[in-house]
Design a protein around this motif. Structure first.
Motif, PDB file in Angstrom:
ATOM      1  N   SER A 112       0.826  -1.210   0.000  1.00 31.78           N
ATOM      2  CA  SER A 112       0.000   0.000   0.000  1.00 31.78           C
ATOM      3  C   SER A 112       0.862   1.263   0.000  1.00 31.78           C
ATOM      4  O   SER A 112       0.551   2.239  -0.695  1.00 31.78           O
ATOM      5  N   LYS A 113       1.956   1.231   0.755  1.00 36.85           N
ATOM      6  CA  LYS A 113       2.847   2.398   0.780  1.00 36.85           C
ATOM      7  C   LYS A 113       3.542   2.588  -0.572  1.00 36.85           C
ATOM      8  O   LYS A 113       3.673   3.715  -1.047  1.00 36.85           O
ATOM      9  N   GLN A 116       1.183   4.150  -2.873  1.00 33.34           N
ATOM     10  CA  GLN A 116       1.051   5.582  -2.602  1.00 33.34           C
ATOM     11  C   GLN A 116       2.224   6.361  -3.204  1.00 33.34           C
ATOM     12  O   GLN A 116       2.030   7.427  -3.797  1.00 33.34           O
ATOM     13  N   ARG A 119       1.661   6.790  -6.847  1.00 28.33           N
ATOM     14  CA  ARG A 119       0.715   7.865  -7.176  1.00 28.33           C
ATOM     15  C   ARG A 119       1.402   9.227  -7.146  1.00 28.33           C
ATOM     16  O   ARG A 119       1.182  10.054  -8.042  1.00 28.33           O
TER      17      ARG A 119
END
Length: 438
Positions: A112-113, A116, A119
């Motif tokens: 998930s990191k 991120q 993105r």
């Protein structure tokens, strides 16, 4: 297969996912036709009609990934390319930076990191690429040879330039969000599906252009030959993409109390094309750099003339040889950083697994490296040959470098299509115990 699709639409939750995905695709294609504020839509259409959307060799690859939106200078002009570039960069940095490598090993939280970070990098790349596209459009280099190329952006003020860059950056963020919506609420694999739609959107126009340029039987003979070549290439790509070397793995049986654990047999699937389409993208992007340098520098020196003569047109022998060698190199390079035999061997040893006839630990890692190198050779040569089909089409049929049944486009179309069919099939099997293949 049509019956399987009908069963998919009869399943309520799967039908909802399919309709949601189709709605997102329609919204994505709609945004690919909305022009950016500050652009003269009339002059853009004049230049596109004069030159053709596929004849710009420098921007052809990015234009293909954006579904033709780049040369139309729409709000989705950058398409999914900034996200793809950011994902590749993060994947490469994971091997180099220990912190990212540790995050990858943490599981879902670490992933998930990394997502991120991808993105954030996507936004930065979108701003950079958007600025470059606006500068290229203002200078007239986007449509060389067009009569109104200097009037694509009539207003040269700083405010208009900032608005254009921010609009295209927001469009890229919206595309990234739409892809994640398909992944979460649709049939999955959202970014790949948007890439699939972008490339497939230009198929009909490219095929019809070949028919219009044909000379035998009003172009229908060339059109038929291209269709036959395309079907043969699809069959070849499907065959190679499904090919794999299965290395057997045996897990030792362990007694914990009165229960026996392990003792199972499985295998490690090593695909012939382990690198996918990444080497073709890397090689194409790297070959664009010399031509871009010559174009923006405007130099008439000897080196610039040599590059313009040998590395701009895709049918030159120097270009073909360099392109092929770069694809082979990047295939080995990407496989080396994406598959770590030592890590796989350590994990097998940790859980009591071994390859029959091979000792656990370092011998297993050496064996995996040996097998992987032997498999990568035919995979890299296959990628090089597939990528050269557009060049042969360019010489034989007068097609543009982004030939509809060649290179990057056919690899992505077939790869994403197979993956999407597998996902729908797995969801059908969960509900009806029957998939596409009976």
């Amino acid at each position: 297969m049509l019956t399987a699709f009908a069963r998919a639409f009869k399943t309520p939750d799967l039908r909802k996912k399919l309709l949601f995905t189709l709605a997102i695709i329609a919204l994505y294609r709609l945004g690919s036709h909305v022009p950016v504020p500050g652009v003269s839509y009339k002059n853009v259409q004049i230049c596109v009609d004069q030159m053709g959307a596929g004849n710009n060799s420098l921007f052809g690859l990015v234009n293909m990934f954006s579904g033709g939106a780049l040369l139309q200078i729409t709000i989705f002009a950058l398409g999914i390319m900034p996200y793809i570039t950011a994902s590749i960069i993060l994947q490469l940095l994971t091997v180099v930076i220990p912190k990212l490598e540790n995050l990858k090993k943490e599981g879902q939280s670490g992933t998930s990191k990394i997502t991120q970070y991808t993105r954030y990098l996507t936004v930065a790349l979108a701003i950079l690429q958007g600025t470059g596209l606006v500068a290229t459009a203002r200078s007239g280099a986007l449509f060389q040879g067009c009569q109104v190329k200097d009037q694509i952006v009539p207003d040269r003020s700083i405010f208009t330039t900032v608005v254009m860059v921010l609009t295209m950056t927001a469009g890229t963020c919206l595309v990234m969000w739409l892809g994640e919506l398909i992944t979460d609420r649709g049939i999955g694999n959202g970014m790949s599906i948007l890439m699939f739609i972008s490339i497939a959107a230009g198929f009909v126009g490219s095929l019809w252009a070949i028919k219009e340029q044909g000379k035998i039987a009003d172009g229908w003979v060339e059109f038929g030959v291209v269709i036959l070549v395309g079907l043969a290439m699809v069959a070849l790509v499907v065959f190679v993409e499904q090919a794999q070397r299965r290395i057997p793995v045996q897990y030792a049986k362990r007694m914990i109390g009165r229960r026996a654990y392990g003792g199972t047999s499985t295998y490690i699937p090593l695909k012939v094309n382990q690198a996918g389409v990444i080497p073709v993208i890397f090689a194409s992007s790297l070959l664009y750099i010399p031509a871009l340098i010559v174009q923006f520098s405007g130099s008439q020196a000897g080196w610039a003339t040599w590059i313009s003569k040998h590395f701009v047109k895709g049918d030159h022998p120097y270009y073909i040889a360099t392109y092929f060698l770069l694809i082979v190199f990047f295939a080995f390079f990407y496989v080396a950083i994406s598959f770590n035999p030592e890590e796989v061997a350590d994990n097998m040893k940790k859980y009591g697994g071994f390859i029959p006839g091979i000792r656990a630990g370092r011998p297993t890692a050496e064996y995996l490296s040996y097998v992987l190198n032997r498999i990568t050779w035919p995979g890299s040569l296959y990628l090089g040959l597939i990528a050269l089909v557009p060049t042969m089409a360019l010489a034989g049929f007068g097609a543009n470098q982004n030939f509809p049944f060649g290179g990057t486009s056919i690899l992505i179309i077939v790869g994403v299509g197979l993956e999407t069919v597998k996902q729908i099939e797995s969801q059908l099997q969960q509900r009806n115990y029957e998939g596409f293949l009976r």
